[in-house]
Design a protein around this motif. Structure first.
Motif, PDB file in Angstrom:
ATOM      1  N   LYS A 124     -25.220   7.031  42.350  1.00  0.00           N
ATOM      2  CA  LYS A 124     -24.035   7.313  43.164  1.00  0.00           C
ATOM      3  C   LYS A 124     -23.925   6.294  44.288  1.00  0.00           C
ATOM      4  O   LYS A 124     -24.906   6.003  44.975  1.00  0.00           O
ATOM      5  CB  LYS A 124     -24.104   8.729  43.742  1.00  0.00           C
ATOM      6  CG  LYS A 124     -22.900   9.089  44.591  1.00  0.00           C
ATOM      7  CD  LYS A 124     -22.959  10.525  45.099  1.00  0.00           C
ATOM      8  CE  LYS A 124     -21.732  10.857  45.940  1.00  0.00           C
ATOM      9  NZ  LYS A 124     -21.749  12.258  46.434  1.00  0.00           N
ATOM     10  N   THR A 125     -22.723   5.772  44.476  1.00  0.00           N
ATOM     11  CA  THR A 125     -22.476   4.799  45.539  1.00  0.00           C
ATOM     12  C   THR A 125     -21.802   5.490  46.710  1.00  0.00           C
ATOM     13  O   THR A 125     -20.832   6.232  46.544  1.00  0.00           O
ATOM     14  CB  THR A 125     -21.593   3.647  45.029  1.00  0.00           C
ATOM     15  OG1 THR A 125     -22.266   2.975  43.952  1.00  0.00           O
ATOM     16  CG2 THR A 125     -21.315   2.643  46.139  1.00  0.00           C
ATOM     17  N   PHE A 126     -22.321   5.220  47.903  1.00  0.00           N
ATOM     18  CA  PHE A 126     -21.752   5.741  49.140  1.00  0.00           C
ATOM     19  C   PHE A 126     -21.049   4.593  49.859  1.00  0.00           C
ATOM     20  O   PHE A 126     -21.614   3.508  50.009  1.00  0.00           O
ATOM     21  CB  PHE A 126     -22.845   6.340  50.028  1.00  0.00           C
ATOM     22  CG  PHE A 126     -23.559   7.509  49.399  1.00  0.00           C
ATOM     23  CD1 PHE A 126     -23.125   8.802  49.632  1.00  0.00           C
ATOM     24  CD2 PHE A 126     -24.654   7.301  48.563  1.00  0.00           C
ATOM     25  CE1 PHE A 126     -23.771   9.886  49.053  1.00  0.00           C
ATOM     26  CE2 PHE A 126     -25.308   8.378  47.971  1.00  0.00           C
ATOM     27  CZ  PHE A 126     -24.860   9.669  48.217  1.00  0.00           C
ATOM     28  N   PHE A 127     -19.832   4.843  50.311  1.00  0.00           N
ATOM     29  CA  PHE A 127     -18.997   3.821  50.928  1.00  0.00           C
ATOM     30  C   PHE A 127     -18.957   4.079  52.435  1.00  0.00           C
ATOM     31  O   PHE A 127     -18.291   5.000  52.904  1.00  0.00           O
ATOM     32  CB  PHE A 127     -17.601   3.856  50.314  1.00  0.00           C
ATOM     33  CG  PHE A 127     -17.611   3.643  48.821  1.00  0.00           C
ATOM     34  CD1 PHE A 127     -17.514   2.372  48.289  1.00  0.00           C
ATOM     35  CD2 PHE A 127     -17.761   4.723  47.950  1.00  0.00           C
ATOM     36  CE1 PHE A 127     -17.532   2.173  46.913  1.00  0.00           C
ATOM     37  CE2 PHE A 127     -17.789   4.539  46.581  1.00  0.00           C
ATOM     38  CZ  PHE A 127     -17.683   3.252  46.055  1.00  0.00           C
ATOM     39  N   LEU A 128     -19.679   3.252  53.184  1.00  0.00           N
ATOM     40  CA  LEU A 128     -19.918   3.505  54.600  1.00  0.00           C
ATOM     41  C   LEU A 128     -18.964   2.662  55.448  1.00  0.00           C
ATOM     42  O   LEU A 128     -19.133   1.445  55.575  1.00  0.00           O
ATOM     43  CB  LEU A 128     -21.371   3.183  54.963  1.00  0.00           C
ATOM     44  CG  LEU A 128     -22.439   3.765  54.017  1.00  0.00           C
ATOM     45  CD1 LEU A 128     -23.839   3.430  54.520  1.00  0.00           C
ATOM     46  CD2 LEU A 128     -22.258   5.261  53.849  1.00  0.00           C
ATOM     47  N   ASP A 129     -17.985   3.311  56.006  1.00  0.00           N
ATOM     48  CA  ASP A 129     -16.962   2.656  56.824  1.00  0.00           C
ATOM     49  C   ASP A 129     -17.037   3.243  58.226  1.00  0.00           C
ATOM     50  O   ASP A 129     -16.455   4.287  58.511  1.00  0.00           O
ATOM     51  CB  ASP A 129     -15.576   2.878  56.209  1.00  0.00           C
ATOM     52  CG  ASP A 129     -14.474   2.192  56.994  1.00  0.00           C
ATOM     53  OD1 ASP A 129     -14.780   1.528  58.009  1.00  0.00           O
ATOM     54  OD2 ASP A 129     -13.305   2.324  56.592  1.00  0.00           O
ATOM     55  N   ALA A 130     -17.779   2.561  59.101  1.00  0.00           N
ATOM     56  CA  ALA A 130     -18.021   3.096  60.445  1.00  0.00           C
ATOM     57  C   ALA A 130     -16.878   2.834  61.407  1.00  0.00           C
ATOM     58  O   ALA A 130     -16.989   3.150  62.591  1.00  0.00           O
ATOM     59  CB  ALA A 130     -19.324   2.522  61.006  1.00  0.00           C
ATOM     60  N   THR A 131     -15.776   2.263  60.929  1.00  0.00           N
ATOM     61  CA  THR A 131     -14.626   2.067  61.824  1.00  0.00           C
ATOM     62  C   THR A 131     -13.953   3.388  62.149  1.00  0.00           C
ATOM     63  O   THR A 131     -13.191   3.480  63.108  1.00  0.00           O
ATOM     64  CB  THR A 131     -13.596   1.111  61.196  1.00  0.00           C
ATOM     65  OG1 THR A 131     -13.107   1.681  59.980  1.00  0.00           O
ATOM     66  CG2 THR A 131     -14.219  -0.246  60.913  1.00  0.00           C
ATOM     67  N   SER A 132     -14.177   4.407  61.314  1.00  0.00           N
ATOM     68  CA  SER A 132     -13.631   5.740  61.557  1.00  0.00           C
ATOM     69  C   SER A 132     -14.763   6.684  61.941  1.00  0.00           C
ATOM     70  O   SER A 132     -15.889   6.547  61.456  1.00  0.00           O
ATOM     71  CB  SER A 132     -12.909   6.268  60.317  1.00  0.00           C
ATOM     72  OG  SER A 132     -11.785   5.466  60.008  1.00  0.00           O
ATOM     73  N   ARG A 133     -14.472   7.637  62.786  1.00  0.00           N
ATOM     74  CA  ARG A 133     -15.476   8.602  63.201  1.00  0.00           C
ATOM     75  C   ARG A 133     -15.370   9.879  62.370  1.00  0.00           C
ATOM     76  O   ARG A 133     -14.379  10.120  61.692  1.00  0.00           O
ATOM     77  CB  ARG A 133     -15.315   8.938  64.689  1.00  0.00           C
ATOM     78  CG  ARG A 133     -15.536   7.736  65.592  1.00  0.00           C
ATOM     79  CD  ARG A 133     -15.410   8.096  67.055  1.00  0.00           C
ATOM     80  NE  ARG A 133     -14.140   8.719  67.383  1.00  0.00           N
ATOM     81  CZ  ARG A 133     -12.983   8.078  67.480  1.00  0.00           C
ATOM     82  NH1 ARG A 133     -12.941   6.782  67.251  1.00  0.00           N
ATOM     83  NH2 ARG A 133     -11.871   8.713  67.806  1.00  0.00           N
ATOM     84  N   TYR A 134     -16.408  10.662  62.466  1.00  0.00           N
ATOM     85  CA  TYR A 134     -16.462  12.017  61.903  1.00  0.00           C
ATOM     86  C   TYR A 134     -16.516  12.045  60.382  1.00  0.00           C
ATOM     87  O   TYR A 134     -16.354  13.104  59.778  1.00  0.00           O
ATOM     88  CB  TYR A 134     -15.265  12.856  62.383  1.00  0.00           C
ATOM     89  CG  TYR A 134     -15.029  12.780  63.867  1.00  0.00           C
ATOM     90  CD1 TYR A 134     -16.045  13.097  64.765  1.00  0.00           C
ATOM     91  CD2 TYR A 134     -13.802  12.378  64.383  1.00  0.00           C
ATOM     92  CE1 TYR A 134     -15.836  13.025  66.137  1.00  0.00           C
ATOM     93  CE2 TYR A 134     -13.587  12.303  65.750  1.00  0.00           C
ATOM     94  CZ  TYR A 134     -14.612  12.621  66.619  1.00  0.00           C
ATOM     95  OH  TYR A 134     -14.402  12.540  67.976  1.00  0.00           O
ATOM     96  N   HIS A 135     -16.740  10.917  59.745  1.00  0.00           N
ATOM     97  CA  HIS A 135     -16.786  10.906  58.283  1.00  0.00           C
ATOM     98  C   HIS A 135     -18.182  11.249  57.801  1.00  0.00           C
ATOM     99  O   HIS A 135     -19.143  10.536  58.109  1.00  0.00           O
ATOM    100  CB  HIS A 135     -16.368   9.537  57.731  1.00  0.00           C
ATOM    101  CG  HIS A 135     -14.909   9.422  57.508  1.00  0.00           C
ATOM    102  ND1 HIS A 135     -14.022   9.171  58.515  1.00  0.00           N
ATOM    103  CD2 HIS A 135     -14.157   9.558  56.374  1.00  0.00           C
ATOM    104  CE1 HIS A 135     -12.789   9.144  58.026  1.00  0.00           C
ATOM    105  NE2 HIS A 135     -12.848   9.380  56.738  1.00  0.00           N
ATOM    106  N   PRO A 136     -18.318  12.318  57.019  1.00  0.00           N
ATOM    107  CA  PRO A 136     -19.614  12.610  56.424  1.00  0.00           C
ATOM    108  C   PRO A 136     -19.983  11.537  55.410  1.00  0.00           C
ATOM    109  O   PRO A 136     -19.127  10.781  54.937  1.00  0.00           O
ATOM    110  CB  PRO A 136     -19.400  13.974  55.757  1.00  0.00           C
ATOM    111  CG  PRO A 136     -17.936  14.044  55.509  1.00  0.00           C
ATOM    112  CD  PRO A 136     -17.288  13.283  56.630  1.00  0.00           C
TER     113      PRO A 136
END
Length: 646
Positions: free
Chosen positions: A390-402
């Motif tokens: 499983k690939t997780f797409f980590l976009d830290a430009t937005s907050r509160y994303h699990p």
């Protein structure tokens, strides 16, 4: 070469024969196009571009001249007077000329623009060194023709301008001429050109290949609420330099995805080569303390980056593509998408976790990498992590994303994942199912003093929760917060009032968000003799789908979602239920609506459920949605009847 803007040297080279020719056509064109396009306020008579691409001193030199002639058809001409032309490091604006032509009894009156104002344009684009030249076209009125000419230097051969054959106004004539040395290979990627009159031809002259693109009489396109980006439906052609020969050797540029990836990797290969800041190492160590599973370590780093690195997009030149070193990002505590990816990548390295720099286009960009292997196909950078397939797409430009929920604006998009200097992968971001994004409003109420009085609880998950969190950030006073929740939970009529609300797990990443509240609704009940009529359709959700009858474009939505409104009505003592409406349901491939009633003793349980299983709807689907909405609104009028017992 400095721009003429900075030199304040605007040369006005207007040729009398040219203006005379335009003036002769002016009056006849006005009547012609006013009759042909009665709903248009302006027609682009000519959209011209001349591009020269040559090899000079081992490099590609690209010069571009443009000319736009617009005819104004009604009194709204004055509203088109303000003009703004954008440019940046990749598109260096060398010269601007603009003028208005009016046909008067004395002949052609030409009024040239003399005042041009240069401004910085700050926004949240991928590369953000945008500047603009602003000016006002003088003396515009019905029948006026404006002429705007520019000269540009294109400094990166991967960024040839797309050729838009249509716009928000009719375009009578488009003529694009691209002249390239014969050792330069071009391709022309066509999008949405079926059904319009467009021709592409080429010929060779004196060692040059001359490409000509022409189209005629393209009607205006609509730009409506929630319309997709114009690139998804306006006809356009993107010229791409795939390769060129230099000293007998082929230089690959944008022929396939590997060419794009090699360029991208060359921009990131030298980042984070310094020893990591000891304080950053301490942060990572503290985050990973007592964590044994890699997925928990990834989650901790990702949430830290969302909370501590403020998103600010301010870039210059290749800085729009090259991330800053993690040490710099850590010290400043802010950065853009690339900087967030850079610091997470470094933190992963410190934690001995595999993380991959990843390029991706937001949903506003419709191209896949295979059909357009160009920087035009993306505008964003994230970090990806893969575990257990499983690939997780980590976009830290937005907050509160699990961790398991990618940002909504990259759903369904292709991601170009860096593996090493030679290898990459293309993976698709999944679209979150409706059930991942829930809004559930539960309430129990009864009648007291001719009012509905009750208690409720709202629950939000997924994108619905994240959207609420962003809105809650701006509710900075108790009054603002109370007003926000009153609107959120509003039921029945404008006399709905809310009190005693309590927030549970507010701003939590991995927990559902709950709000409990008390409420009353005045003047909602209707009665006749011994009967009381209670409409349990207190929240009429389908009203969110307000669709114009003459809509021309498809409609886009941010995410799929599922909503439930679950109400329990306690019938007061001394009354009996004499009528309960029939259940109602409608369902197709992309929408399901249900209204149900169930009596249990002296309580009537009501459920209204809506599953929105789409991100966009075609015009035909929107028409179907309007028909569904009409049927549901009819069901909203059904009432429960209770009667006072003797």
């Amino acid at each position: 070469m400095e721009t003429l803007l900075k030199k304040k040297n605007y040369k006005i080279l207007w040729f009398i024969c040219l203006w005379s020719g335009l003036a002769i056509a002016q009056n006849s064109d006005f009547e012609k196009y006013k009759a042909q396009y009665p709903d248009a306020s302006v027609v682009r008579l000519n959209n011209e571009r001349n591009v020269k691409i040559s090899l000079e001193n081992g490099r590609l030199n690209i010069l571009q001249n443009t000319r736009e002639e617009d005819l104004y058809l009604n009194a709204s001409a004055i509203h088109h007077a303000k003009k703004s032309l954008s440019y940046n490091t990749f598109f260096n604006l060398l010269e601007v000329k603009a003028s208005t032509l009016n046909s008067e009894e004395s002949g052609v009156v030409v009024t040239a623009v003399k005042d041009f104002v240069e401004k910085d344009e700050l926004n949240d684009a991928f590369y953000d060194d945008q500047k603009s030249v602003n000016f006002i076209l003088p003396n515009l009125k019905p029948g006026s023709i404006s002429v705007i000419e520019t000269k540009e230097q294109i400094n990166n051969p991967r960024f040839l301008n797309p050729i838009y054959l249509g716009d928000a106004f009719p375009v009578a004539n488009t003529r694009i001429v691209i002249e390239a040395d014969k050792d330069i290979t071009l391709q022309f990627k066509q999008f949405h050109t079926d059904g319009i009159d467009v021709k592409i031809s080429q010929e060779e002259k004196r060692g040059k290949i001359i490409y000509t693109i022409e189209s005629k009489n393209v009607s205006k396109f609509s730009f409506e609420n929630r319309s997709p980006n114009s690139r998804k439906y306006v006809p356009h052609i993107i010229p791409v330099i795939t390769q060129y020969k230099l000293k007998g050797k082929e230089v690959k540029l944008s022929g396939d995805v590997s060419n794009l990836y090699q360029w991208y990797f060359s921009l990131i290969k030298n980042i984070n080569t310094q020893t990591p800041n000891p304080d950053l190492v301490k942060v990572v160590d503290s985050l990973l303390r007592d964590k044994t599973e890699n997925i928990d370590k990834v989650r901790a780093i990702y949430y830290w980056a969302q909370e501590h690195i403020k998103y600010i997009a301010f870039e210059y030149a290749l800085g729009g593509f090259v991330p800053r070193d993690a040490n710099v990002v850590y010290e400043k505590k802010y950065g853009d998408c690339k900087d967030n990816s850079s610091i997470m990548s470094e933190m992963f390295q410190i934690a001995n976790l595999p993380g991959s720099i990843t390029w991706i286009g937001t949903r506003s960009i419709p191209y896949s990498y295979s059909e357009l292997p160009s920087p035009i196909s993306d505008n964003h950078m994230i970090l990806t992590y893969t575990e257990g397939g499983k690939t997780f797409f980590l976009d830290a430009t937005s907050r509160y994303h699990p961790l398991d929920l990618p940002t909504s604006f990259i759903q369904g998009k292709e991601a170009l994942v860096a593996v090493d200097s030679l290898h990459y992968e293309i993976v698709e971001v999944p679209v979150a199912n409706p059930e991942r994004n829930l809004w559930i409003d539960r309430a129990r109420f009864s009648i007291a003093d001719n009012r509905l009085v009750g208690k409720g609880e709202g629950t939000a998950t997924g994108y619905q929760k994240i959207e609420m969190y962003y809105q809650l950030e701006s509710q900075t006073t108790s009054q603002k917060l109370s007003n926000y929740y009153r609107q959120l939970f509003k039921k029945g009529n404008n006399k709905f009032s809310l009190s005693n609300f309590k927030e549970i797990d507010k701003f939590a990443y991995d927990k559902d968000f709950h709000v409990t509240y008390d409420f009353t609704i005045e003047d909602y009940l209707s009665s006749y003799e011994n009967e009381i009529f209670v409409n349990l359709n207190l929240t009429r959700y389908m009203q969110v789908f307000d669709i114009e009858k003459d809509r021309k474009t498809e409609m886009e939505f941010d995410y799929k979602n599922h909503n439930e409104f679950l109400y329990s009505f306690d019938v007061p003592e001394g009354y009996k239920v004499t009528f309960v409406p029939e259940n109602f349901s409608l369902e197709n491939d992309w929408l399901a609506v249900e209204i149900s009633y169930r009596q249990e003793g002296q309580t009537i349980h009501y459920a209204h459920k809506i599953t929105q299983n789409f991100l966009s709807l075609s015009v035909a689907q929107l028409q179907e949605l309007a028909r569904i909405k009409s049927k549901v609104e009819k069901a909203y009028k059904e009432v429960v009847v209770i009667e006072k017992m003797n």
